[in-house]
Design a protein around this motif. Structure first.
Motif, PDB file in Angstrom:
ATOM      1  N   ILE A  17     107.059 124.349 106.548  1.00  0.00           N
ATOM      2  CA  ILE A  17     106.482 123.002 106.631  1.00  0.00           C
ATOM      3  C   ILE A  17     107.576 121.952 106.458  1.00  0.00           C
ATOM      4  O   ILE A  17     107.646 120.989 107.223  1.00  0.00           O
ATOM      5  CB  ILE A  17     105.361 122.832 105.580  1.00  0.00           C
ATOM      6  N   TYR A  18     108.449 122.130 105.478  1.00  0.00           N
ATOM      7  CA  TYR A  18     109.566 121.197 105.294  1.00  0.00           C
ATOM      8  C   TYR A  18     110.493 121.189 106.505  1.00  0.00           C
ATOM      9  O   TYR A  18     111.026 120.160 106.891  1.00  0.00           O
ATOM     10  CB  TYR A  18     110.368 121.542 104.028  1.00  0.00           C
ATOM     11  N   LEU A  23     112.684 118.417 111.299  1.00  0.00           N
ATOM     12  CA  LEU A  23     112.949 118.345 112.736  1.00  0.00           C
ATOM     13  C   LEU A  23     112.287 117.138 113.377  1.00  0.00           C
ATOM     14  O   LEU A  23     112.844 116.517 114.283  1.00  0.00           O
ATOM     15  CB  LEU A  23     112.477 119.632 113.418  1.00  0.00           C
ATOM     16  N   LEU A  24     111.103 116.780 112.920  1.00  0.00           N
ATOM     17  CA  LEU A  24     110.420 115.607 113.477  1.00  0.00           C
ATOM     18  C   LEU A  24     111.130 114.307 113.120  1.00  0.00           C
ATOM     19  O   LEU A  24     111.156 113.362 113.910  1.00  0.00           O
ATOM     20  CB  LEU A  24     108.969 115.554 112.997  1.00  0.00           C
ATOM     21  N   THR A  25     111.715 114.236 111.936  1.00  0.00           N
ATOM     22  CA  THR A  25     112.380 112.998 111.530  1.00  0.00           C
ATOM     23  C   THR A  25     113.790 112.880 112.081  1.00  0.00           C
ATOM     24  O   THR A  25     114.323 111.775 112.184  1.00  0.00           O
ATOM     25  CB  THR A  25     112.446 112.885 109.997  1.00  0.00           C
ATOM     26  N   LEU A  26     114.412 113.987 112.440  1.00  0.00           N
ATOM     27  CA  LEU A  26     115.786 113.957 112.928  1.00  0.00           C
ATOM     28  C   LEU A  26     115.884 114.174 114.439  1.00  0.00           C
ATOM     29  O   LEU A  26     116.949 114.481 114.938  1.00  0.00           O
ATOM     30  CB  LEU A  26     116.619 115.029 112.210  1.00  0.00           C
TER      31      LEU A  26
END
Length: 81
Positions: A17-18, A23-26
């Motif tokens: 999950i982390y 990956l979504l934020t970067l």
């Protein structure tokens, strides 16, 4: 419940999950956004915000309250109204 199942539930699932959140934020799309940096020219018109747009008219007059007229309200910490 075996040790392998315990590790999967309490370690690998939260790490996955982390990892997805990371990956979504970067992602590359977020890094291509042009950002304002201090010292750069600001190419937009100024915008002033007011909680009371009706109070921004030119005919708005300020009233002055004189201390010589006496107190206008009663009360205080004692609760005497």
């Amino acid at each position: 419940m075996t040790i392998v199942e315990t590790v999967l539930v309490f370690a690998l699932i939260p790490l996955a999950i982390y990892g997805v959140i990371t990956l979504l934020t970067l992602r590359p799309k977020a890094t291509r956004i042009v950002r304002y940096r201090p010292g750069q020219e600001w190419g937009y018109a100024p915008v002033w915000w007011s909680a009371n747009p009706g109070g921004l008219t030119a005919d708005h007059h300020h009233t002055e309250i004189s201390a010589a007229s006496g107190p206008t309200a009663r009360g205080g910490a004692r609760g005497n109204w």
